[in-house]
Design a protein around this motif. Structure first.
Motif, mmCIF file in Angstrom:
data_model
loop_
_atom_site.group_PDB
_atom_site.id
_atom_site.type_symbol
_atom_site.label_atom_id
_atom_site.label_comp_id
_atom_site.label_asym_id
_atom_site.label_seq_id
_atom_site.Cartn_x
_atom_site.Cartn_y
_atom_site.Cartn_z
ATOM 1 N N PHE A 7 0.848 -1.194 0.000
ATOM 2 C CA PHE A 7 0.000 0.000 0.000
ATOM 3 C C PHE A 7 0.883 1.244 0.000
ATOM 4 C CE2 PHE A 7 -3.304 2.354 2.889
ATOM 5 C CZ PHE A 7 -3.613 3.216 1.852
ATOM 6 N N VAL A 8 0.714 2.081 -1.022
ATOM 7 C CA VAL A 8 1.443 3.348 -1.086
ATOM 8 C C VAL A 8 0.466 4.496 -1.294
ATOM 9 C CG1 VAL A 8 3.549 2.269 -1.995
ATOM 10 C CG2 VAL A 8 1.848 3.215 -3.585
ATOM 11 N N HIS A 9 0.894 5.678 -0.916
ATOM 12 C CA HIS A 9 0.100 6.884 -1.150
ATOM 13 C C HIS A 9 0.093 7.230 -2.633
ATOM 14 C CE1 HIS A 9 -0.552 11.267 -1.473
ATOM 15 N NE2 HIS A 9 -1.317 11.141 -0.406
ATOM 16 N N GLY A 10 1.243 7.140 -3.274
ATOM 17 C CA GLY A 10 1.347 7.354 -4.709
ATOM 18 C C GLY A 10 1.704 8.763 -5.130
ATOM 19 N N ASP A 11 1.470 9.740 -4.250
ATOM 20 C CA ASP A 11 1.793 11.134 -4.569
ATOM 21 C C ASP A 11 2.260 11.840 -3.305
ATOM 22 O OD1 ASP A 11 2.054 13.398 -6.176
ATOM 23 O OD2 ASP A 11 -0.015 14.035 -5.876
ATOM 24 N N ALA A 12 3.125 11.172 -2.569
ATOM 25 C CA ALA A 12 3.553 11.671 -1.264
ATOM 26 C C ALA A 12 4.664 12.706 -1.407
ATOM 27 C CB ALA A 12 4.028 10.503 -0.398
ATOM 28 N N TYR A 13 4.325 13.936 -1.091
ATOM 29 C CA TYR A 13 5.325 14.998 -1.007
ATOM 30 C C TYR A 13 4.788 16.041 -0.033
ATOM 31 C CZ TYR A 13 2.618 18.082 -4.146
ATOM 32 O OH TYR A 13 1.646 18.871 -4.703
ATOM 33 N N ARG A 14 5.630 16.991 0.342
ATOM 34 C CA ARG A 14 5.245 17.923 1.409
ATOM 35 C C ARG A 14 4.021 18.755 1.040
ATOM 36 N NH1 ARG A 14 10.195 21.429 3.033
ATOM 37 N NH2 ARG A 14 8.812 22.117 4.715
ATOM 38 N N GLY A 15 3.792 18.965 -0.250
ATOM 39 C CA GLY A 15 2.630 19.728 -0.680
ATOM 40 C C GLY A 15 1.313 19.060 -0.352
ATOM 41 N N ASN A 16 1.337 17.771 -0.058
ATOM 42 C CA ASN A 16 0.115 17.054 0.317
ATOM 43 C C ASN A 16 0.007 16.834 1.823
ATOM 44 O OD1 ASN A 16 -1.256 16.798 -2.104
ATOM 45 N ND2 ASN A 16 -0.104 14.983 -2.720
ATOM 46 N N THR A 17 0.836 17.528 2.591
ATOM 47 C CA THR A 17 0.709 17.479 4.052
ATOM 48 C C THR A 17 0.048 18.758 4.553
ATOM 49 O OG1 THR A 17 2.961 18.380 4.354
ATOM 50 C CG2 THR A 17 2.694 15.961 4.370
ATOM 51 N N LEU A 18 -0.710 18.612 5.634
ATOM 52 C CA LEU A 18 -1.440 19.743 6.212
ATOM 53 C C LEU A 18 -1.351 19.670 7.735
ATOM 54 C CD1 LEU A 18 -4.732 19.405 4.140
ATOM 55 C CD2 LEU A 18 -3.076 21.250 3.876
ATOM 56 N N TRP A 19 -1.418 20.828 8.351
ATOM 57 C CA TRP A 19 -1.552 20.860 9.807
ATOM 58 C C TRP A 19 -3.000 20.566 10.169
ATOM 59 C CZ3 TRP A 19 2.598 20.837 12.731
ATOM 60 C CH2 TRP A 19 3.795 21.392 12.266
ATOM 61 N N GLY A 20 -3.202 19.568 11.009
ATOM 62 C CA GLY A 20 -4.517 19.243 11.517
ATOM 63 C C GLY A 20 -4.644 19.664 12.967
ATOM 64 N N PRO A 21 -5.751 19.339 13.616
ATOM 65 C CA PRO A 21 -5.955 19.739 15.007
ATOM 66 C C PRO A 21 -4.935 19.153 15.973
ATOM 67 C CG PRO A 21 -8.009 19.003 13.998
ATOM 68 C CD PRO A 21 -6.912 18.637 13.061
ATOM 69 N N GLY A 64 -2.845 14.195 2.935
ATOM 70 C CA GLY A 64 -4.064 14.240 2.148
ATOM 71 C C GLY A 64 -3.848 13.845 0.706
ATOM 72 N N ASP A 65 -4.900 14.015 -0.114
ATOM 73 C CA ASP A 65 -4.894 13.710 -1.540
ATOM 74 C C ASP A 65 -4.567 12.237 -1.786
ATOM 75 O OD1 ASP A 65 -4.871 13.624 -4.252
ATOM 76 O OD2 ASP A 65 -3.361 15.181 -4.535
ATOM 77 N N TRP A 66 -5.575 11.381 -1.604
ATOM 78 C CA TRP A 66 -5.389 9.938 -1.707
ATOM 79 C C TRP A 66 -5.819 9.395 -3.065
ATOM 80 C CZ3 TRP A 66 -2.639 7.464 1.940
ATOM 81 C CH2 TRP A 66 -2.407 8.172 3.130
ATOM 82 N N ASP A 67 -5.880 10.267 -4.066
ATOM 83 C CA ASP A 67 -6.363 9.857 -5.384
ATOM 84 C C ASP A 67 -5.460 8.838 -6.070
ATOM 85 O OD1 ASP A 67 -8.383 11.615 -4.948
ATOM 86 O OD2 ASP A 67 -7.926 12.950 -6.624
ATOM 87 N N GLU A 68 -4.196 8.790 -5.707
ATOM 88 C CA GLU A 68 -3.270 7.870 -6.374
ATOM 89 C C GLU A 68 -2.856 6.712 -5.472
ATOM 90 O OE1 GLU A 68 -0.274 9.523 -9.009
ATOM 91 O OE2 GLU A 68 -1.160 11.512 -8.745
ATOM 92 N N ALA A 69 -3.576 6.493 -4.381
ATOM 93 C CA ALA A 69 -3.279 5.357 -3.503
ATOM 94 C C ALA A 69 -3.383 4.060 -4.309
ATOM 95 C CB ALA A 69 -4.250 5.335 -2.335
ATOM 96 N N SER A 70 -2.435 3.179 -4.107
ATOM 97 C CA SER A 70 -2.349 1.984 -4.943
ATOM 98 C C SER A 70 -1.366 0.997 -4.340
ATOM 99 C CB SER A 70 -1.902 2.373 -6.365
ATOM 100 O OG SER A 70 -0.721 3.161 -6.317
ATOM 101 N N VAL A 71 -1.075 -0.046 -5.106
ATOM 102 C CA VAL A 71 -0.066 -1.037 -4.717
ATOM 103 C C VAL A 71 1.152 -0.836 -5.607
ATOM 104 C CG1 VAL A 71 0.487 -3.487 -4.620
ATOM 105 C CG2 VAL A 71 -1.781 -2.687 -3.916
ATOM 106 N N ALA A 72 2.308 -0.687 -4.986
ATOM 107 C CA ALA A 72 3.535 -0.400 -5.730
ATOM 108 C C ALA A 72 4.735 -0.667 -4.829
ATOM 109 C CB ALA A 72 3.544 1.055 -6.187
ATOM 110 N N PRO A 73 5.936 -0.664 -5.380
ATOM 111 C CA PRO A 73 7.119 -0.683 -4.512
ATOM 112 C C PRO A 73 7.049 0.506 -3.553
ATOM 113 C CG PRO A 73 7.753 -1.022 -6.802
ATOM 114 C CD PRO A 73 6.299 -0.638 -6.809
#
Length: 294
Positions: A176-190, A196-205
């Motif tokens: 299981f990978v996120h597929g588009d993991a970079y700092r631009g897809n991180t957010l401060w939460g409570p 965030g942005d899980w549109d490319e979640a998939s199976v990969a190395p």
């Protein structure tokens, strides 16, 4: 204030009406691979994807994110547990996390989140296999501002890297990978940093998730940031034999949104040409910094 003047705004209005959300004061946050709007009075973010581009993945992203939140994983939370279909578009609604007055989350936060993601048990549903550079190849078939020679070069380069991808010998294993993991897809939460942005979640190395941050050299990011990320994750992907293949794939991957937008948006056309030239005719001694896609 939204007065539906373009296709994405019209889709937004129709989707909001279906679910009873206020849209009149919506504000565009981002328009790249997906169009992202803030609905201030609802404290909600709407993401609009086309079926051709990311619609199928966008529908799945809601279930993936909901499952992750239920595992107490730091993922952005969907407002609705289903997507809304409007003609050829898919709209998903998400909880809004204000970032006002805060700097981008640090690289170490992304490293820690990915280490945790890669250690999760498999989700209770089937994930698709990652399809490297398929979005770019599809986009290149549509009208865009690139000349025939540049299009042919990008297509040939993409096909070569795809072939190399399927020959990779993963050190971390496939999962299981996120597929588009970079700092631009991180957010401060409570309660800390969220991914965030899980549109490319998939199976990969799993290395796929670790390489994206190193593309930061294209934007002038320092080695200190990369070292911070590596220390947090606990393994240096730069020492792996497949690093260069995935990093070069990432370079091409980032062209996709610019190719799609290049005919209608002069700024996207300019950046597409700039990036393509820097990839095709690299000048290591000088370097060409890329501009942000936002």
């Amino acid at each position: 204030m939204i007065t539906p003047a373009n296709s994405s705004e019209m889709v937004l209005v129709r989707a909001c009406k279906q679910v009873g959300l206020t849209y009149e004061d919506a504000a565009l946050l981002r328009a790249h691979s997906a169009s992202v709007y803030l609905l201030p009075r609802e404290s909600t973010v709407a993401r609009i994807s086309s079926y051709e581009h990311q619609g199928v993945q966008a529908k799945a992203s809601v279930a993936i994110a909901r499952w992750l939140v239920e595992q107490d994983f730091p993922a952005t939370e969907p407002l609705l547990d289903h997507a809304i279909e409007v003609d050829s578009s898919v709209v998903t609604f998400w909880r809004y996390y204000s970032q006002k007055g805060r700097e981008k989350p640090p690289a170490r936060a992304l490293g820690l989140i990915l280490r945790r993601l890669h250690g999760l048990r498999p989700p209770p549903f089937r994930l698709p296999a990652y399809q490297p550079l398929m979005g770019l190849l599809r986009a290149l078939e549509r009208p865009n501002v690139l000349g025939d020679d540049d299009r042919a070069w990008l297509k040939e380069r993409a096909e070569f890297l795809i072939q190399q991808y399927y020959q990779l010998d993963s050190h971390l294993g496939v999962g299981f990978v996120h597929g588009d993991a970079y700092r631009g897809n991180t957010l401060w939460g409570p309660h800390g940093v969220l991914l965030g942005d899980w549109d490319e979640a998939s199976v990969a190395p799993r290395e796929l998730d670790l390489v994206n941050i190193y593309q930061g050299v294209r934007y002038g990011v320092s080695d200190d940031v990369f070292d911070e990320f590596t220390a947090a994750y606990g393994w240096d992907v730069r020492e792996w034999s497949g690093f260069t293949v995935l990093r070069e794939m990432r370079d091409l991957h980032t062209l996709t949104g610019f190719v799609r937008r290049s005919v209608a948006e002069p700024g996207a056309a300019e950046e597409l040409r700039r990036r393509t030239e820097s990839l095709r005719y690299p000048k290591p001694e000088a370097g060409v910094l890329w501009r942000s896609s936002t």
